[in-house]
Design an enzyme around this catalytic site. Sequence first.
Site, PDB file in Angstrom:
ATOM      1  N   PRO A   1      -3.433  -0.432  11.691  1.00 53.38           N
ATOM      2  CA  PRO A   1      -3.846  -1.866  12.161  1.00 53.38           C
ATOM      3  C   PRO A   1      -3.184  -2.093  13.651  1.00 53.38           C
ATOM      4  O   PRO A   1      -3.899  -2.751  14.330  1.00 53.38           O
ATOM      5  CB  PRO A   1      -3.482  -2.622  11.325  1.00 53.38           C
TER       6      PRO A   1
ATOM      7  N   SER B   1     -11.115   5.803   0.706  1.00 47.70           N
ATOM      8  CA  SER B   1     -10.531   5.670   2.091  1.00 47.70           C
ATOM      9  C   SER B   1     -10.978   7.081   2.822  1.00 47.70           C
ATOM     10  O   SER B   1     -11.163   8.082   2.206  1.00 47.70           O
ATOM     11  CB  SER B   1      -9.038   5.889   1.832  1.00 47.70           C
TER      12      SER B   1
ATOM     13  N   HIS C   1      -8.025   9.111  -1.703  1.00 52.57           N
ATOM     14  CA  HIS C   1      -7.439   9.202  -0.403  1.00 52.57           C
ATOM     15  C   HIS C   1      -8.439   9.817   0.676  1.00 52.57           C
ATOM     16  O   HIS C   1      -8.574   9.175   1.769  1.00 52.57           O
ATOM     17  CB  HIS C   1      -6.315   9.738  -0.355  1.00 52.57           C
TER      18      HIS C   1
ATOM     19  N   SER D   1       6.246  -0.709   8.769  1.00 52.64           N
ATOM     20  CA  SER D   1       7.443  -0.794   9.522  1.00 52.64           C
ATOM     21  C   SER D   1       8.573  -0.825   8.733  1.00 52.64           C
ATOM     22  O   SER D   1       8.734  -0.784   7.586  1.00 52.64           O
ATOM     23  CB  SER D   1       7.189  -2.460   9.923  1.00 52.64           C
TER      24      SER D   1
ATOM     25  N   GLN E   1     -10.768   1.792   2.943  1.00 49.07           N
ATOM     26  CA  GLN E   1      -9.620   1.719   3.918  1.00 49.07           C
ATOM     27  C   GLN E   1      -9.811   2.859   5.003  1.00 49.07           C
ATOM     28  O   GLN E   1     -10.245   4.052   4.581  1.00 49.07           O
ATOM     29  CB  GLN E   1      -8.302   2.156   2.948  1.00 49.07           C
TER      30      GLN E   1
ATOM     31  N   TYR F   1       2.288  10.048  -0.159  1.00 44.70           N
ATOM     32  CA  TYR F   1       3.501   9.540   0.519  1.00 44.70           C
ATOM     33  C   TYR F   1       4.840   9.893  -0.072  1.00 44.70           C
ATOM     34  O   TYR F   1       5.975   9.684   0.634  1.00 44.70           O
ATOM     35  CB  TYR F   1       3.470   8.153   0.909  1.00 44.70           C
TER      36      TYR F   1
ATOM     37  N   ASP G   1       0.860  -1.138   0.012  1.00 50.37           N
ATOM     38  CA  ASP G   1       0.014  -0.070   0.008  1.00 50.37           C
ATOM     39  C   ASP G   1       0.701   1.331   0.055  1.00 50.37           C
ATOM     40  O   ASP G   1       1.679   1.317   0.908  1.00 50.37           O
ATOM     41  CB  ASP G   1      -0.839   0.027   1.177  1.00 50.37           C
TER      42      ASP G   1
HETATM   43  N1  LIG Z   1      -5.731   6.002   3.948  1.00 50.37           N
HETATM   44  C1  LIG Z   1      -5.203   6.628   5.025  1.00 50.37           C
HETATM   45  O1  LIG Z   1      -5.548   7.757   5.253  1.00 50.37           O
HETATM   46  C2  LIG Z   1      -4.063   6.006   5.814  1.00 50.37           C
HETATM   47  C3  LIG Z   1      -3.507   6.748   6.944  1.00 50.37           C
HETATM   48  C4  LIG Z   1      -2.580   6.213   7.659  1.00 50.37           C
HETATM   49  C5  LIG Z   1      -2.115   4.915   7.264  1.00 50.37           C
HETATM   50  N2  LIG Z   1      -2.475   4.376   6.119  1.00 50.37           N
HETATM   51  C6  LIG Z   1      -1.784   3.121   5.682  1.00 50.37           C
HETATM   52  O2  LIG Z   1      -1.821   2.098   6.604  1.00 50.37           O
HETATM   53  C7  LIG Z   1      -0.821   1.739   6.848  1.00 50.37           C
HETATM   54  C8  LIG Z   1      -0.316   1.344   8.354  1.00 50.37           C
HETATM   55  O3  LIG Z   1      -0.319   2.622   9.209  1.00 50.37           O
HETATM   56  P1  LIG Z   1       0.771   3.130  10.138  1.00 50.37           P
HETATM   57  O4  LIG Z   1       2.050   2.287   9.455  1.00 50.37           O
HETATM   58  O5  LIG Z   1       0.834   4.271  10.341  1.00 50.37           O
HETATM   59  O6  LIG Z   1       0.413   2.218  11.547  1.00 50.37           O
HETATM   60  P2  LIG Z   1       0.487   0.705  12.236  1.00 50.37           P
HETATM   61  O7  LIG Z   1       0.592  -0.203  11.010  1.00 50.37           O
HETATM   62  O8  LIG Z   1      -0.463   0.724  12.983  1.00 50.37           O
HETATM   63  O9  LIG Z   1       1.791   0.938  13.122  1.00 50.37           O
HETATM   64  C9  LIG Z   1       3.192   1.210  12.705  1.00 50.37           C
HETATM   65  C10 LIG Z   1       3.950   1.474  13.710  1.00 50.37           C
HETATM   66  O10 LIG Z   1       3.853   0.285  14.550  1.00 50.37           O
HETATM   67  C11 LIG Z   1       5.177  -0.081  14.850  1.00 50.37           C
HETATM   68  N3  LIG Z   1       5.286  -1.666  14.497  1.00 50.37           N
HETATM   69  C12 LIG Z   1       4.962  -2.507  13.188  1.00 50.37           C
HETATM   70  N4  LIG Z   1       5.062  -3.757  13.539  1.00 50.37           N
HETATM   71  C13 LIG Z   1       5.395  -3.908  14.758  1.00 50.37           C
HETATM   72  C14 LIG Z   1       5.566  -5.001  15.480  1.00 50.37           C
HETATM   73  N5  LIG Z   1       5.389  -6.385  15.020  1.00 50.37           N
HETATM   74  N6  LIG Z   1       5.665  -4.967  16.918  1.00 50.37           N
HETATM   75  C15 LIG Z   1       5.839  -3.731  17.533  1.00 50.37           C
HETATM   76  N7  LIG Z   1       5.666  -2.438  16.888  1.00 50.37           N
HETATM   77  C16 LIG Z   1       5.414  -2.390  15.502  1.00 50.37           C
HETATM   78  C17 LIG Z   1       6.188   0.405  13.540  1.00 50.37           C
HETATM   79  O11 LIG Z   1       7.420   0.836  14.227  1.00 50.37           O
HETATM   80  P3  LIG Z   1       8.636  -0.156  13.372  1.00 50.37           P
HETATM   81  O12 LIG Z   1       8.815   0.637  12.193  1.00 50.37           O
HETATM   82  O13 LIG Z   1       9.722   0.108  14.547  1.00 50.37           O
HETATM   83  O14 LIG Z   1       8.264  -1.384  13.148  1.00 50.37           O
HETATM   84  C18 LIG Z   1       5.251   1.689  13.550  1.00 50.37           C
HETATM   85  O15 LIG Z   1       5.877   2.572  14.284  1.00 50.37           O
HETATM   86  C19 LIG Z   1       0.327   2.829   6.569  1.00 50.37           C
HETATM   87  O16 LIG Z   1       1.606   2.428   6.269  1.00 50.37           O
HETATM   88  C20 LIG Z   1      -0.348   3.186   5.354  1.00 50.37           C
HETATM   89  O17 LIG Z   1       0.013   2.459   4.108  1.00 50.37           O
HETATM   90  C21 LIG Z   1      -3.384   4.833   5.349  1.00 50.37           C
END
Ligand SMILES: NC(=O)c1ccc[n+]([C@@H]2O[C@H](COP(=O)([O-])OP(=O)(O)OC[C@H]3O[C@@H](n4cnc5c(N)ncnc54)[C@H](OP(=O)(O)O)[C@@H]3O)[C@@H](O)[C@H]2O)c1
Length: 281
Positions: free
Chosen positions: A181, A131, A103, A225, A153, A48, A43
């Site tokens: 998530p 989204s 988005h 991550s 999303q 981004y 994604d």
């Molecule tokens: N449509 C939208 O408006 C929108 C908005 C926000 C996000 N998104 C999408 O959703 C994706 C996920 O959101 P996100 O990345 O912001 O949040 P997330 O997946 O909920 O959390 C990511 C955070 O969790 C940590 N993490 C990941 N795996 C882990 C594990 N196994 N154990 C402990 N900590 C862990 C990561 O740090 P590390 O790097 O240290 O692993 C990072 O700080 C985004 O990357 C993007 O593609 C979409």
Amino acid sequence: MEYAVLNNGVKMPMAGIGTFLLSPDEAEASVRSALRCGYRLIDTANAYRNEKAVGRAIRASGLPRDEIFLETKLWPSFYEQPDAVDKTLERLGTDYIDLLLIHQPAGNYMAGYRQMEKAYQEGKVRAIGLSNFNREQIQEILDNCRVHPAVLQTEVHPYNQEKALKRFLEEQAMVIQAWYPLGHGDKALIAEPLFSQLGKKYGKSNAQIILRWQIQSGNIVIPGSKNPDHIRDNFDLFDFELTEGEMAQIAAMDQAKRYYTSTPELLRRYVQMIPDVDGQK
Ligand SMILES: NC(=O)c1ccc[n+]([C@@H]2O[C@H](COP(=O)([O-])OP(=O)(O)OC[C@H]3O[C@@H](n4cnc5c(N)ncnc54)[C@H](OP(=O)(O)O)[C@@H]3O)[C@@H](O)[C@H]2O)c1
């Protein structure tokens, strides 16, 4: 791997990698590492500013393009630019996108949706979706669309489960994909004693328990991550199953707590914001 089947028959992996807030170098490294671990869903988004890097990582993997499910999102300031999809394809270095989303429900989002419908009909996009739309905004799209949206999303995690919205989406033959998530990495959420207890039982980390709960709830996940160990763990989700009772215990953690709140002011700002997509590495 488990899959969702979208309303037009397209198969979408239930788990992938997100690239929000990753620099081009970080996104390239994370996507390369994810593809090596077996991930096939990626994604990204215009906003981004790492679409070129994601494209490079896909090509470097040597995997056939049709083995990868590539998802990206049109940004509001591009909704009225008729070449927005073609420019997105160019940056990704591919001739089709598996899933393209609007988005944000900002500005002239119907114009953005029409562009996606056109791209779908031209075979440049295999499925389209939304989204950050709420129920009323989704209904507006459903009332006016020529191509039915396949996916929403939105923010979903154990503290914000969107149960009512999910029932509505199910009636509309749409599936939900969870952003944040893992609650954007919120340590308090990840450290919840219930996840530690279940982690111990299954020999999994707390984050893996949360992601498994998401998948069993029908939520497609894209944890972000930069850490290769987390990337590996976040895909190692398919060799255990939570019981109905455990699913119910996690369902009871819902408290409608969001980490991001949309406001009319933010949506207005998004329309003004023009991401420097050409300047990215
Ligand atoms: N449509 C939208 O408006 C929108 C908005 C926000 C996000 N998104 C999408 O959703 C994706 C996920 O959101 P996100 O990345 O912001 O949040 P997330 O997946 O909920 O959390 C990511 C955070 O969790 C940590 N993490 C990941 N795996 C882990 C594990 N196994 N154990 C402990 N900590 C862990 C990561 O740090 P590390 O790097 O240290 O692993 C990072 O700080 C985004 O990357 C993007 O593609 C979409």
